[in-house]
Write a protein that holds these residues in place. Structure first.
Motif, short mmCIF file in Angstrom:
data_model
loop_
_atom_site.label_atom_id
_atom_site.label_comp_id
_atom_site.label_asym_id
_atom_site.label_seq_id
_atom_site.Cartn_x
_atom_site.Cartn_y
_atom_site.Cartn_z
N THR A 184 -15.50 17.04 33.48
CA THR A 184 -16.52 16.10 32.57
C THR A 184 -17.42 15.27 33.35
O THR A 184 -18.64 15.11 32.93
CB THR A 184 -16.06 15.49 31.36
OG1 THR A 184 -15.22 16.35 30.64
CG2 THR A 184 -17.17 14.91 30.55
N LYS A 185 -16.77 14.68 34.38
CA LYS A 185 -17.38 13.98 35.40
C LYS A 185 -18.45 14.49 36.15
O LYS A 185 -19.60 14.21 36.07
CB LYS A 185 -16.28 13.15 36.22
CG LYS A 185 -16.82 12.17 37.16
CD LYS A 185 -15.64 11.36 37.82
CE LYS A 185 -16.07 10.36 38.94
NZ LYS A 185 -15.24 9.87 39.71
N GLU A 186 -17.84 15.69 36.68
CA GLU A 186 -18.89 16.38 37.54
C GLU A 186 -18.34 17.65 37.93
O GLU A 186 -17.24 17.92 38.27
CB GLU A 186 -19.09 15.57 39.02
CG GLU A 186 -20.35 16.40 39.98
CD GLU A 186 -20.80 15.34 41.18
OE1 GLU A 186 -21.68 15.54 41.49
OE2 GLU A 186 -19.56 14.56 41.53
N ALA A 187 -19.19 18.96 37.69
CA ALA A 187 -18.80 20.18 37.98
C ALA A 187 -19.82 21.07 38.27
O ALA A 187 -20.78 20.68 38.57
CB ALA A 187 -17.86 20.71 36.54
N ILE A 188 -19.39 22.29 38.92
CA ILE A 188 -20.31 23.27 39.22
C ILE A 188 -20.95 24.00 38.24
O ILE A 188 -20.37 24.19 37.20
CB ILE A 188 -19.69 24.29 40.19
CG1 ILE A 188 -19.29 23.90 41.38
CG2 ILE A 188 -20.41 25.74 40.24
CD1 ILE A 188 -18.46 24.50 42.40
N PRO A 189 -22.41 23.98 38.12
CA PRO A 189 -22.86 24.46 36.89
C PRO A 189 -22.43 25.72 36.47
O PRO A 189 -22.29 26.67 37.46
CB PRO A 189 -24.49 24.63 37.11
CG PRO A 189 -24.44 23.57 38.31
CD PRO A 189 -23.20 23.78 38.88
N GLY A 190 -21.98 26.17 35.15
CA GLY A 190 -21.53 27.42 34.76
C GLY A 190 -19.93 27.40 34.80
O GLY A 190 -19.57 28.71 34.42
N ALA A 191 -19.42 26.82 35.51
CA ALA A 191 -17.95 26.72 35.75
C ALA A 191 -17.08 26.67 34.63
O ALA A 191 -17.73 25.88 33.61
CB ALA A 191 -17.50 25.81 36.52
N ILE A 192 -16.08 27.24 34.11
CA ILE A 192 -15.17 26.90 33.08
C ILE A 192 -14.11 26.02 33.53
O ILE A 192 -13.67 26.28 34.79
CB ILE A 192 -14.79 28.29 32.42
CG1 ILE A 192 -13.82 29.19 33.57
CG2 ILE A 192 -15.75 29.13 31.96
CD1 ILE A 192 -12.87 30.20 32.84
#
Length: 132
Positions: free
Chosen positions: A45-53
């Motif tokens: 939720t803080k930061e992720a790769i776009p589109g990642a599950i």
């Protein structure tokens, strides 16, 4: 030619992807690549790769992966080289019959390579658009 060394590099490429290759795969129409964040829901939720599950490695089991398509290739990542959640994620998915690779350098190298992220602390960069 050193056959042993050649086999080493072939195996390495069969098991890993870098940020560029992952980005390009995500841009391809009909791509079979799915990016999996093996960290906690809070980190995702803080930061992720776009589109990642988000599939925290501690929660991976037959039930939590029942919706996943086994014909896809799952590229697993975590924070970076100081974290082994991507390895744990890949191992658990593989034991359940999924095709997997690890994202070299994880989220850290993704950011260093200038790609955008999503989440509460999202960063701008080269936007990854859905190839659906």
């Amino acid at each position: 030619m050193d056959i042993e060394q050649l086999l080493h590099y072939q195996k390495k490429l069969a098991y890993e992807m870098d940020s560029w290759d992952t980005y390009v795969a995500l841009q391809e129409e009909g791509s079979d690549v799915v990016v999996v964040d093996g960290r906690s829901a809070e980190a995702y939720t803080k930061e992720a790769i776009p589109g990642a599950i988000n599939l925290p490695h501690r929660e991976i089991c037959v039930k939590s992966t029942a919706y996943l398509d086994k014909s896809k290739t799952y590229v697993c990542y975590c924070d970076g080289i100081g974290c082994n959640a991507s390895t744990k994620t890949a191992l658990k998915l593989m034991t359940l019959g999924f095709k997997v690779k690890e994202l070299m350098g994880g989220l850290d190298w993704w950011i260093r390579d200038g790609y955008a992220t999503t989440g509460i602390e999202a960063r701008e960069g080269t936007e990854v658009t859905c190839g659906c």
